[in-house]
Design a protein around this motif. Sequence first.
Motif, PDB file in Angstrom:
ATOM      1  N   ALA A 141      44.222  82.633  43.773  1.00 31.15           N
ATOM      2  CA  ALA A 141      45.005  83.796  44.201  1.00 31.15           C
ATOM      3  C   ALA A 141      46.420  83.789  43.627  1.00 31.15           C
ATOM      4  CB  ALA A 141      45.062  83.861  45.724  1.00 31.15           C
ATOM      5  N   HIS A 142      46.841  82.658  43.060  1.00 28.42           N
ATOM      6  CA  HIS A 142      48.190  82.512  42.484  1.00 28.42           C
ATOM      7  C   HIS A 142      49.270  82.818  43.516  1.00 28.42           C
ATOM      8  CE1 HIS A 142      46.617  81.861  38.442  1.00 28.42           C
ATOM      9  NE2 HIS A 142      45.781  82.859  38.666  1.00 28.42           N
ATOM     10  N   LYS A 143      49.100  82.181  44.679  1.00 31.24           N
ATOM     11  CA  LYS A 143      50.081  82.297  45.753  1.00 31.24           C
ATOM     12  C   LYS A 143      50.572  80.891  46.111  1.00 31.24           C
ATOM     13  CE  LYS A 143      47.680  86.391  47.516  1.00 31.24           C
ATOM     14  NZ  LYS A 143      48.626  87.381  46.975  1.00 31.24           N
ATOM     15  N   PRO A 144      51.839  80.778  46.559  1.00 28.55           N
ATOM     16  CA  PRO A 144      52.448  79.457  46.723  1.00 28.55           C
ATOM     17  C   PRO A 144      52.011  78.712  47.981  1.00 28.55           C
ATOM     18  CG  PRO A 144      54.015  81.147  47.342  1.00 28.55           C
ATOM     19  CD  PRO A 144      52.801  81.864  46.830  1.00 28.55           C
ATOM     20  N   SER A 145      51.030  77.839  47.823  1.00 30.22           N
ATOM     21  CA  SER A 145      50.585  76.970  48.907  1.00 30.22           C
ATOM     22  C   SER A 145      50.299  75.613  48.293  1.00 30.22           C
ATOM     23  CB  SER A 145      49.332  77.544  49.577  1.00 30.22           C
ATOM     24  OG  SER A 145      48.994  76.823  50.732  1.00 30.22           O
ATOM     25  N   PHE A 146      51.110  74.600  48.623  1.00 27.18           N
ATOM     26  CA  PHE A 146      51.004  73.325  47.912  1.00 27.18           C
ATOM     27  C   PHE A 146      49.723  72.593  48.281  1.00 27.18           C
ATOM     28  CE2 PHE A 146      51.926  69.060  46.505  1.00 27.18           C
ATOM     29  CZ  PHE A 146      52.553  69.304  45.290  1.00 27.18           C
ATOM     30  N   VAL A 147      49.063  72.021  47.274  1.00 28.09           N
ATOM     31  CA  VAL A 147      47.815  71.297  47.456  1.00 28.09           C
ATOM     32  C   VAL A 147      48.108  69.809  47.613  1.00 28.09           C
ATOM     33  CG1 VAL A 147      45.563  70.743  46.474  1.00 28.09           C
ATOM     34  CG2 VAL A 147      46.608  72.980  46.020  1.00 28.09           C
ATOM     35  N   VAL A 148      47.595  69.233  48.684  1.00 30.57           N
ATOM     36  CA  VAL A 148      47.730  67.790  48.930  1.00 30.57           C
ATOM     37  C   VAL A 148      46.367  67.145  48.737  1.00 30.57           C
ATOM     38  CG1 VAL A 148      48.137  66.055  50.707  1.00 30.57           C
ATOM     39  CG2 VAL A 148      49.659  68.027  50.527  1.00 30.57           C
ATOM     40  N   ASP A 149      46.334  66.067  47.988  1.00 32.26           N
ATOM     41  CA  ASP A 149      45.081  65.341  47.807  1.00 32.26           C
ATOM     42  C   ASP A 149      45.327  63.842  47.941  1.00 32.26           C
ATOM     43  OD1 ASP A 149      46.278  64.574  45.424  1.00 32.26           O
ATOM     44  OD2 ASP A 149      45.140  65.999  44.223  1.00 32.26           O
ATOM     45  N   THR A 150      44.305  63.056  47.683  1.00 28.96           N
ATOM     46  CA  THR A 150      44.414  61.603  47.821  1.00 28.96           C
ATOM     47  C   THR A 150      45.519  61.037  46.945  1.00 28.96           C
ATOM     48  OG1 THR A 150      42.062  61.416  48.363  1.00 28.96           O
ATOM     49  CG2 THR A 150      43.163  59.419  47.567  1.00 28.96           C
ATOM     50  N   TYR A 151      45.637  61.555  45.738  1.00 30.50           N
ATOM     51  CA  TYR A 151      46.644  61.045  44.815  1.00 30.50           C
ATOM     52  C   TYR A 151      48.052  61.349  45.312  1.00 30.50           C
ATOM     53  CZ  TYR A 151      42.810  60.410  41.490  1.00 30.50           C
ATOM     54  OH  TYR A 151      41.644  60.010  40.870  1.00 30.50           O
ATOM     55  N   THR A 152      48.273  62.550  45.834  1.00 28.52           N
ATOM     56  CA  THR A 152      49.581  62.908  46.376  1.00 28.52           C
ATOM     57  C   THR A 152      49.964  61.941  47.493  1.00 28.52           C
ATOM     58  OG1 THR A 152      49.007  65.225  45.961  1.00 28.52           O
ATOM     59  CG2 THR A 152      50.967  64.809  47.292  1.00 28.52           C
ATOM     60  N   HIS A 153      49.041  61.720  48.395  1.00 26.27           N
ATOM     61  CA  HIS A 153      49.279  60.809  49.517  1.00 26.27           C
ATOM     62  C   HIS A 153      49.591  59.405  49.013  1.00 26.27           C
ATOM     63  CE1 HIS A 153      48.044  57.902  52.622  1.00 26.27           C
ATOM     64  NE2 HIS A 153      48.508  58.790  53.485  1.00 26.27           N
ATOM     65  N   ARG A 154      48.803  58.935  48.065  1.00 18.63           N
ATOM     66  CA  ARG A 154      48.954  57.576  47.578  1.00 18.63           C
ATOM     67  C   ARG A 154      50.297  57.378  46.881  1.00 18.63           C
ATOM     68  NH1 ARG A 154      44.108  56.206  44.011  1.00 18.63           N
ATOM     69  NH2 ARG A 154      42.988  56.312  46.004  1.00 18.63           N
ATOM     70  N   LEU A 171      52.234  66.197  55.180  1.00 18.02           N
ATOM     71  CA  LEU A 171      52.541  65.965  53.771  1.00 18.02           C
ATOM     72  C   LEU A 171      52.694  67.281  53.013  1.00 18.02           C
ATOM     73  CD1 LEU A 171      53.107  63.910  51.638  1.00 18.02           C
ATOM     74  CD2 LEU A 171      50.644  63.574  51.307  1.00 18.02           C
ATOM     75  N   ARG A 172      51.881  68.245  53.328  1.00 19.92           N
ATOM     76  CA  ARG A 172      52.049  69.570  52.716  1.00 19.92           C
ATOM     77  C   ARG A 172      53.414  70.143  53.077  1.00 19.92           C
ATOM     78  NH1 ARG A 172      50.945  74.859  54.660  1.00 19.92           N
ATOM     79  NH2 ARG A 172      50.481  76.372  52.993  1.00 19.92           N
ATOM     80  N   GLY A 173      53.826  69.973  54.337  1.00 24.11           N
ATOM     81  CA  GLY A 173      55.118  70.471  54.774  1.00 24.11           C
ATOM     82  C   GLY A 173      56.276  69.802  54.061  1.00 24.11           C
ATOM     83  N   PHE A 174      56.089  68.553  53.629  1.00 24.89           N
ATOM     84  CA  PHE A 174      57.115  67.840  52.866  1.00 24.89           C
ATOM     85  C   PHE A 174      57.522  68.668  51.653  1.00 24.89           C
ATOM     86  CE2 PHE A 174      58.560  64.876  49.640  1.00 24.89           C
ATOM     87  CZ  PHE A 174      59.289  63.924  50.332  1.00 24.89           C
ATOM     88  N   PHE A 175      56.538  69.295  51.007  1.00 26.48           N
ATOM     89  CA  PHE A 175      56.803  70.114  49.822  1.00 26.48           C
ATOM     90  C   PHE A 175      57.169  71.556  50.194  1.00 26.48           C
ATOM     91  CE2 PHE A 175      53.961  66.718  48.569  1.00 26.48           C
ATOM     92  CZ  PHE A 175      54.555  66.231  47.425  1.00 26.48           C
ATOM     93  N   MET A 176      56.427  72.123  51.136  1.00 28.01           N
ATOM     94  CA  MET A 176      56.616  73.542  51.459  1.00 28.01           C
ATOM     95  C   MET A 176      57.982  73.815  52.070  1.00 28.01           C
ATOM     96  SD  MET A 176      53.788  75.114  50.514  1.00 28.01           S
ATOM     97  CE  MET A 176      53.907  76.681  51.404  1.00 28.01           C
ATOM     98  N   ASP A 177      58.525  72.852  52.808  1.00 24.12           N
ATOM     99  CA  ASP A 177      59.769  73.072  53.546  1.00 24.12           C
ATOM    100  C   ASP A 177      61.017  72.992  52.679  1.00 24.12           C
ATOM    101  OD1 ASP A 177      58.239  73.358  55.786  1.00 24.12           O
ATOM    102  OD2 ASP A 177      58.664  71.369  56.602  1.00 24.12           O
ATOM    103  N   CYS A 178      60.917  72.355  51.513  1.00 25.56           N
ATOM    104  CA  CYS A 178      62.145  72.152  50.740  1.00 25.56           C
ATOM    105  C   CYS A 178      62.118  72.753  49.346  1.00 25.56           C
ATOM    106  CB  CYS A 178      62.475  70.663  50.643  1.00 25.56           C
ATOM    107  SG  CYS A 178      61.329  69.723  49.631  1.00 25.56           S
ATOM    108  N   LEU A 179      60.962  73.221  48.889  1.00 26.82           N
ATOM    109  CA  LEU A 179      60.887  73.832  47.576  1.00 26.82           C
ATOM    110  C   LEU A 179      60.797  75.348  47.684  1.00 26.82           C
ATOM    111  CD1 LEU A 179      58.349  71.488  45.728  1.00 26.82           C
ATOM    112  CD2 LEU A 179      60.833  71.531  45.481  1.00 26.82           C
ATOM    113  N   GLU A 180      61.371  76.031  46.724  1.00 32.38           N
ATOM    114  CA  GLU A 180      61.177  77.467  46.640  1.00 32.38           C
ATOM    115  C   GLU A 180      59.690  77.751  46.396  1.00 32.38           C
ATOM    116  OE1 GLU A 180      63.390  79.970  47.083  1.00 32.38           O
ATOM    117  OE2 GLU A 180      64.742  78.385  47.729  1.00 32.38           O
TER     118      GLU A 180
END
Length: 222
Positions: A141-154, A171-180
């Motif tokens: 959909a090309h809309k801003p929703s950050f994807v968290v996976d095993t690698y991100t967590h690790r 962990l998703r909120g870590f990115f969504m809350d501070c990035l445009e």
Amino acid sequence: MMTDRNGLIRLIFDRLHGFFGPQNWWPADTPFEVIVGAILTQNTSWKNVARAVANLRDHGLLSFEALCAVPEPLLAELIRSSGYYNQKARKLKAFCRHVCETGHAGLDGFLAQDTDTLRSELLRIRGVGPETADSIVLYAAHKPSFVVDTYTHRVFSRHGWVQESPSYDELRGFFMDCLEPDVGLFQELHALLVRTGHLFCRKTPRCGGCPLEGLRAGTAAG
């Protein structure tokens, strides 16, 4: 004003992008192909998914309309290489039924919903969890929703940037809350973290030569 967390993520992005270059992920020709790949990649490698997607393409089934019409047993056989193929065939058919039965103007209308509405609706579909939903929102959909996976967590937990066992939403909120809400940034950063995890931040880490080597919580950034 840029927060410390924002600055950290930008530094991580710059290091990874400088090391690996642009990733241009997701490898797909259409939004629907992204959706199929996002469902098939659950609990398997992309190599296995690519074989299944190619098989669907060879049989003329990489369109929403075609996949809606194909019998589930045949679909399962065609995606056998992706593993858990009976379950994944059910998930693909459940997605198709949901779009058809919820009054949207086809797949395009479904994907045109605003970010939060689309994500919430995806999570109501059987077999679509948060990572799959965010992958569809971001790459199809090309809309801003950050994807968290095993690698991100690790990567982030090993470097001490987040607590050891954050939930998906934390962990998703870590990115969504501070990035445009920048779709291109979200896509590239996610892909770069996957590349880092695949090559360096494995179950048994290979820290030597990693572009993030030496960049841990409490150390000077450089």
